[in-house]
Design a protein around this motif. Structure first.
Motif, PDB file in Angstrom:
ATOM      1  N   GLU A  22      31.606  33.630  45.327  1.00  0.00           N
ATOM      2  CA  GLU A  22      31.546  33.471  43.870  1.00  0.00           C
ATOM      3  C   GLU A  22      30.144  33.790  43.337  1.00  0.00           C
ATOM      4  N   ARG A  23      29.118  33.338  44.045  1.00  0.00           N
ATOM      5  CA  ARG A  23      27.741  33.622  43.605  1.00  0.00           C
ATOM      6  C   ARG A  23      27.441  35.123  43.599  1.00  0.00           C
ATOM      7  N   ILE A  24      27.954  35.812  44.630  1.00  0.00           N
ATOM      8  CA  ILE A  24      27.732  37.267  44.691  1.00  0.00           C
ATOM      9  C   ILE A  24      28.431  37.944  43.511  1.00  0.00           C
ATOM     10  N   ALA A  25      29.685  37.566  43.266  1.00  0.00           N
ATOM     11  CA  ALA A  25      30.449  38.178  42.166  1.00  0.00           C
ATOM     12  C   ALA A  25      29.781  37.921  40.815  1.00  0.00           C
ATOM     13  N   GLN A  26      29.262  36.708  40.645  1.00  0.00           N
ATOM     14  CA  GLN A  26      28.627  36.356  39.363  1.00  0.00           C
ATOM     15  C   GLN A  26      27.289  37.074  39.161  1.00  0.00           C
ATOM     16  N   ALA A  27      26.713  37.572  40.267  1.00  0.00           N
ATOM     17  CA  ALA A  27      25.422  38.278  40.152  1.00  0.00           C
ATOM     18  C   ALA A  27      25.588  39.703  39.618  1.00  0.00           C
ATOM     19  N   VAL A  28      26.842  40.183  39.560  1.00  0.00           N
ATOM     20  CA  VAL A  28      27.094  41.526  39.001  1.00  0.00           C
ATOM     21  C   VAL A  28      27.080  41.405  37.477  1.00  0.00           C
ATOM     22  N   LYS A  29      26.079  42.011  36.858  1.00  0.00           N
ATOM     23  CA  LYS A  29      25.859  41.782  35.421  1.00  0.00           C
ATOM     24  C   LYS A  29      26.451  42.864  34.515  1.00  0.00           C
ATOM     25  N   LEU A  51      35.558  38.918  42.069  1.00  0.00           N
ATOM     26  CA  LEU A  51      35.262  40.094  41.239  1.00  0.00           C
ATOM     27  C   LEU A  51      36.385  40.337  40.228  1.00  0.00           C
ATOM     28  N   LEU A  52      37.605  39.945  40.594  1.00  0.00           N
ATOM     29  CA  LEU A  52      38.738  40.123  39.671  1.00  0.00           C
ATOM     30  C   LEU A  52      38.619  39.233  38.433  1.00  0.00           C
ATOM     31  N   LYS A  53      37.821  38.165  38.535  1.00  0.00           N
ATOM     32  CA  LYS A  53      37.620  37.280  37.366  1.00  0.00           C
ATOM     33  C   LYS A  53      36.617  37.880  36.399  1.00  0.00           C
ATOM     34  N   ASN A  54      35.914  38.889  36.876  1.00  0.00           N
ATOM     35  CA  ASN A  54      34.929  39.594  36.072  1.00  0.00           C
ATOM     36  C   ASN A  54      35.704  40.562  35.152  1.00  0.00           C
TER      37      ASN A  54
END
Length: 261
Positions: A22-29, A51-54
């Protein structure tokens, strides 16, 4: 669905810790308004789930046909966006939009090659958030004057701002690697092209680090340095003490002297 077996020859270590994924996915800005992310080596989709939540459009690429079959089953909604192939060789021009981000838990054995491909594609790749061997992650993010600083540091820092985000212990992977991992973020900077011949710049950087203990005066001997450059104090330094701008300056001087012959 049957779990995918991690394959040693592919350097697969599947992440099992959801909070880290989750932390990795949230780091994609989504830097520069980019609305598409390509995940390299999704394995069984632990990072993919987050990543799908992004809100960004998601594509997956994996070289492992067993993973691909698993991903097709797990994410039928992504069917058109799951690519079986090698990131190092795939042509994405007809698949991905003009600009995209990259995310992934990179196989240790090809992480440097992935970054050389990113450099080739830097006009398209606006951001990279990835996990790789801690030592390589630190090297890429390292500032000049640091022992870890090397060829990849200079080449990537010429075109990307780089942040070391956090360290990940071996125990959260199946199978556990023998070393710690590190997560970094690369964000494309404003440099469209260098103020020197790029091929020569790469050669100068590689030669400079070819023997780290030598001063640049010695390691760049083969470039037939112009006389006025030979007295420049930069040449008394070692490669790890120079930043991108210093290497650009040296390349310009060598280029200019060649033009005068």
């Amino acid at each position: 669905m049957q779990n995918v077996r991690p394959k040693k020859h592919l350097g697969q270590h599947f992440l099992t810790d959801l909070s880290i994924a989750e932390r990795i996915a949230q780091a994609v800005k989504g830097h520069d308004g980019v609305n598409c992310v390509l995940e390299i080596g999704p394995g069984m989709g632990v990072l993919t789930d987050f990543l799908l939540k992004n809100p960004m459009e998601l594509y997956l690429i994996d070289i492992d046909s067993e993973s691909i079959a698993y991903l097709y089953q797990k994410y039928p909604q992504l069917k058109e966006k799951i690519i079986e192939g090698d990131y190092l060789k795939e042509d994405f021009s007809s698949v991905l939009p003009d600009k995209y981000a990259i995310a992934g838990n990179f196989p240790y054995n090809i992480s440097s090659q992935i970054f050389f491909r990113v450099l080739d594609e830097r006009d398209k790749v606006t951001e990279v958030v990835c996990m790789l061997q801690k030592e390589v992650a630190q090297r890429i993010a390292s500032p000049k004057g640091n022992k870890a600083y090397g060829i990849l540091s200079v080449l990537l820092q010429a075109f990307y701002d780089i942040e070391y985000l956090f360290t990940v212990p071996p125990g959260v992977f199946n199978p556990p690697p023998k070393v710690d991992s590190g997560v970094i973020r690369l964000t494309r900077n404003q440099t469209e092209k260098l103020d020197c011949k790029e091929k020569l710049f790469f050669q100068v950087v590689k030669a400079g680090f070819g023997n780290r203990r030598k001063t640049l005066r010695n390691s760049l001997k083969s470039f037939q340095l112009p006389e006025d450059l030979k007295i420049n104090p930069l040449l008394d330094k070692r490669a790890e003490q120079l930043d991108v701008a210093d290497f650009v300056f040296l390349t310009q001087q060598i280029e200019a002297s060649r033009g005068n012959h």
